[in-house]
Design a protein around this motif. Structure first.
Motif, PDB file in Angstrom:
ATOM      1  N   PRO A   1      -4.022   2.160  12.269  1.00 60.41           N
ATOM      2  CA  PRO A   1      -4.521   0.849  11.840  1.00 60.41           C
ATOM      3  C   PRO A   1      -4.887   0.839  10.365  1.00 60.41           C
ATOM      4  N   TRP A   2      -4.804  -0.326   9.766  1.00 63.48           N
ATOM      5  CA  TRP A   2      -5.133  -0.517   8.349  1.00 63.48           C
ATOM      6  C   TRP A   2      -6.163  -1.639   8.219  1.00 63.48           C
ATOM      7  N   THR A   3      -7.047  -1.514   7.243  1.00 67.99           N
ATOM      8  CA  THR A   3      -8.163  -2.436   7.118  1.00 67.99           C
ATOM      9  C   THR A   3      -7.770  -3.770   6.500  1.00 67.99           C
ATOM     10  N   MET A   4      -8.542  -4.771   6.809  1.00 66.01           N
ATOM     11  CA  MET A   4      -8.369  -6.094   6.211  1.00 66.01           C
ATOM     12  C   MET A   4      -8.874  -6.082   4.763  1.00 66.01           C
ATOM     13  N   GLY A   5      -8.356  -6.998   3.979  1.00 63.39           N
ATOM     14  CA  GLY A   5      -8.850  -7.183   2.623  1.00 63.39           C
ATOM     15  C   GLY A   5     -10.119  -8.007   2.623  1.00 63.39           C
ATOM     16  N   ARG A   6     -10.586  -8.375   1.449  1.00 63.49           N
ATOM     17  CA  ARG A   6     -11.852  -9.090   1.310  1.00 63.49           C
ATOM     18  C   ARG A   6     -11.818 -10.479   1.954  1.00 63.49           C
ATOM     19  N   ASN A   7     -10.627 -11.072   2.029  1.00 63.39           N
ATOM     20  CA  ASN A   7     -10.552 -12.420   2.594  1.00 63.39           C
ATOM     21  C   ASN A   7     -10.468 -12.415   4.122  1.00 63.39           C
ATOM     22  N   LYS A   8     -10.550 -11.205   4.735  1.00 63.40           N
ATOM     23  CA  LYS A   8     -10.530 -11.056   6.193  1.00 63.40           C
ATOM     24  C   LYS A   8      -9.233 -11.553   6.830  1.00 63.40           C
ATOM     25  N   LYS A   9      -8.198 -11.662   6.029  1.00 58.52           N
ATOM     26  CA  LYS A   9      -6.926 -12.174   6.543  1.00 58.52           C
ATOM     27  C   LYS A   9      -5.780 -11.255   6.152  1.00 58.52           C
ATOM     28  N   ASP A  10      -5.648 -11.018   4.858  1.00 57.57           N
ATOM     29  CA  ASP A  10      -4.568 -10.168   4.364  1.00 57.57           C
ATOM     30  C   ASP A  10      -5.004  -8.704   4.365  1.00 57.57           C
ATOM     31  N   PRO A  11      -4.021  -7.769   4.379  1.00 56.82           N
ATOM     32  CA  PRO A  11      -4.385  -6.345   4.383  1.00 56.82           C
ATOM     33  C   PRO A  11      -4.902  -5.900   3.018  1.00 56.82           C
ATOM     34  N   LYS A  12      -5.733  -4.896   3.022  1.00 62.79           N
ATOM     35  CA  LYS A  12      -6.186  -4.313   1.759  1.00 62.79           C
ATOM     36  C   LYS A  12      -4.978  -3.714   1.046  1.00 62.79           C
ATOM     37  N   PRO A  13      -4.788  -3.985  -0.251  1.00 60.62           N
ATOM     38  CA  PRO A  13      -3.626  -3.455  -0.980  1.00 60.62           C
ATOM     39  C   PRO A  13      -3.668  -1.929  -1.077  1.00 60.62           C
ATOM     40  N   LEU A  14      -2.510  -1.338  -1.065  1.00 60.88           N
ATOM     41  CA  LEU A  14      -2.405   0.095  -1.309  1.00 60.88           C
ATOM     42  C   LEU A  14      -2.682   0.387  -2.776  1.00 60.88           C
ATOM     43  N   ASP A  15      -3.232   1.570  -3.055  1.00 66.82           N
ATOM     44  CA  ASP A  15      -3.404   2.015  -4.426  1.00 66.82           C
ATOM     45  C   ASP A  15      -3.187   3.522  -4.469  1.00 66.82           C
ATOM     46  N   THR A  16      -3.266   4.112  -5.642  1.00 67.21           N
ATOM     47  CA  THR A  16      -2.971   5.536  -5.803  1.00 67.21           C
ATOM     48  C   THR A  16      -3.882   6.412  -4.956  1.00 67.21           C
ATOM     49  N   SER A  17      -5.188   6.133  -4.985  1.00 66.83           N
ATOM     50  CA  SER A  17      -6.142   6.943  -4.235  1.00 66.83           C
ATOM     51  C   SER A  17      -5.887   6.863  -2.737  1.00 66.83           C
ATOM     52  N   ALA A  18      -5.691   5.648  -2.230  1.00 66.78           N
ATOM     53  CA  ALA A  18      -5.438   5.471  -0.806  1.00 66.78           C
ATOM     54  C   ALA A  18      -4.140   6.161  -0.394  1.00 66.78           C
ATOM     55  N   PHE A  19      -3.121   6.027  -1.221  1.00 66.43           N
ATOM     56  CA  PHE A  19      -1.824   6.621  -0.891  1.00 66.43           C
ATOM     57  C   PHE A  19      -1.921   8.145  -0.833  1.00 66.43           C
ATOM     58  N   HIS A  20      -2.607   8.756  -1.791  1.00 69.36           N
ATOM     59  CA  HIS A  20      -2.743  10.209  -1.794  1.00 69.36           C
ATOM     60  C   HIS A  20      -3.476  10.697  -0.552  1.00 69.36           C
ATOM     61  N   THR A  21      -4.474   9.955  -0.107  1.00 73.48           N
ATOM     62  CA  THR A  21      -5.197  10.329   1.105  1.00 73.48           C
ATOM     63  C   THR A  21      -4.292  10.208   2.331  1.00 73.48           C
ATOM     64  N   LEU A  22      -3.498   9.148   2.374  1.00 70.97           N
ATOM     65  CA  LEU A  22      -2.547   8.974   3.471  1.00 70.97           C
ATOM     66  C   LEU A  22      -1.531  10.111   3.503  1.00 70.97           C
ATOM     67  N   VAL A  23      -1.017  10.501   2.353  1.00 71.95           N
ATOM     68  CA  VAL A  23      -0.034  11.583   2.281  1.00 71.95           C
ATOM     69  C   VAL A  23      -0.644  12.889   2.774  1.00 71.95           C
ATOM     70  N   LYS A  24      -1.862  13.182   2.354  1.00 70.14           N
ATOM     71  CA  LYS A  24      -2.524  14.417   2.776  1.00 70.14           C
ATOM     72  C   LYS A  24      -2.691  14.453   4.293  1.00 70.14           C
ATOM     73  N   THR A  25      -3.153  13.340   4.865  1.00 74.02           N
ATOM     74  CA  THR A  25      -3.363  13.288   6.311  1.00 74.02           C
ATOM     75  C   THR A  25      -2.040  13.387   7.066  1.00 74.02           C
ATOM     76  N   ALA A  26      -1.020  12.668   6.606  1.00 75.88           N
ATOM     77  CA  ALA A  26       0.284  12.697   7.279  1.00 75.88           C
ATOM     78  C   ALA A  26       0.903  14.089   7.208  1.00 75.88           C
ATOM     79  N   THR A  27       0.777  14.749   6.062  1.00 74.88           N
ATOM     80  CA  THR A  27       1.337  16.090   5.901  1.00 74.88           C
ATOM     81  C   THR A  27       0.661  17.082   6.835  1.00 74.88           C
ATOM     82  N   GLU A  28      -0.664  17.004   6.923  1.00 79.25           N
ATOM     83  CA  GLU A  28      -1.405  17.903   7.807  1.00 79.25           C
ATOM     84  C   GLU A  28      -1.039  17.651   9.269  1.00 79.25           C
TER      85      GLU A  28
END
Length: 212
Positions: A100-127
Motif C-alpha cells: 500500500p501507498w499513502t495518500m497525499g495532503r489532499n486525501k485523494k491523490d497519492p503522495k508523490p515519489l521522491d529520491t528519499s522514498a525511492f531509495h527506501t523502497l529499493v532497499k526494502t525490495a532488494t532485501e
C-alpha cells in the motif's frame, strides 16, 4: 511469472499481504503506510544494495520512478479507494513486491515519489528478494551427513537432495559422496522424497537403489 507479495515492516507499520495464505488483499493500520513514508515526512534514504542487473534509463515522475535497476510505480489499489506501489526489477515482467501507498495532503491523490522514498523502497525490495531467494534455495536443496555401513565398513557419507521444480514433471537428484568428495552414487528420486538421516542411511545400506 508469479507475482511475489511481501510482508513489509509488519511490526512497526502494520502492512500485510500474504499470497501464501491465499489472502490477496492489501491492509493497512490507521496512520501507517508502506515503509513508514507518511504524508508529511519521507522515508530515510539509505544506500542501495541491489545486485547488478540490466539498467533501464532513469525516470523521475511523481508516480513512476526508475533508477538503480528498479522501477517504482504508483497504481490504484483495486481493493479499496487507496493506492499501491509496485516495485519491479529492470527486465522483469512482473513486480517483485507490492504494498500500500499513502495518500497525499489532499486525501485523494497519492503522495508523490521522491529520491528519499525511492531509495527506501529499493532497499526494502532488494532485501525481500534476497530473503526469498535464500528461502527458495533452502527449500530445493537438502543435505545430511550420516555414518553408514558399506560392505561391512562404517564410513561417513554426505547425502544431498536437489529438487528440480519442473512445472510438468518435478523430480529430485539424490547424491552420496564420501569424506574426500568422491561420488559414491547418484540417482533420480521423486520430488516428494523426504531426506532425513534415517532415510539416507536406509538408501545407502540398501545399495543406493532408486527410491520408489
Amino acid at each position: 511469472m508469479l507475482v511475489v507479495y511481501a510482508l513489509l515492516a509488519v511490526a512497526a507499520l502494520g502492512v500485510l499481504r500474504d499470497p501464501v495464505a491465499g489472502n490477496g488483499s492489501l491492509t493497512r493500520k490507521k496512520g501507517c503506510d508502506i515503509l513508514g513514508l507518511h504524508e508529511d515526512t519521507g522515508g530515510t534514504g539509505e544506500g542501495n544494495d541491489s545486485p547488478p542487473v540490466r539498467r533501464d534509463p532513469k525516470t523521475q515522475d511523481p508516480r513512476h520512478w526508475k533508477d538503480d535497476g528498479w522501477s517504482a510505480r504508483i497504481v490504484k489499489n483495486e481493493d479499496d479507494d487507496g493506492w499501491a506501489v509496485e516495485m519491479t526489477r529492470d527486465g522483469a515482467r512482473e513486480p517483485a513486491l507490492i504494498g500500500p501507498w499513502t495518500m497525499g495532503r489532499n486525501k485523494k491523490d497519492p503522495k508523490p515519489l521522491d529520491t528519499s522514498a525511492f531509495h527506501t523502497l529499493v532497499k526494502t525490495a532488494t532485501e525481500f528478494v534476497s530473503r526469498s531467494e535464500q528461502q527458495r534455495h533452502a527449500t530445493l536443496n537438502k543435505e545430511v551427513r550420516v555414518s553408514a555401513r558399506i560392505d561391512d565398513v562404517a564410513i561417513e557419507v554426505r547425502v544431498t537432495l536437489k529438487i528440480i521444480p519442473d512445472d510438468d514433471f518435478p523430480y529430485a537428484t539424490l547424491t552420496a559422496t564420501d569424506v574426500r568428495g568422491d561420488t559414491l552414487a547418484q540417482v533420480k528420486a521423486p520430488a516428494s522424497f523426504k531426506l532425513t538421516a534415517t532415510s539416507a542411511v536406509a538408501w545407502i545400506e540398501g545399495g543406493f537403489r532408486t527410491p520408489g
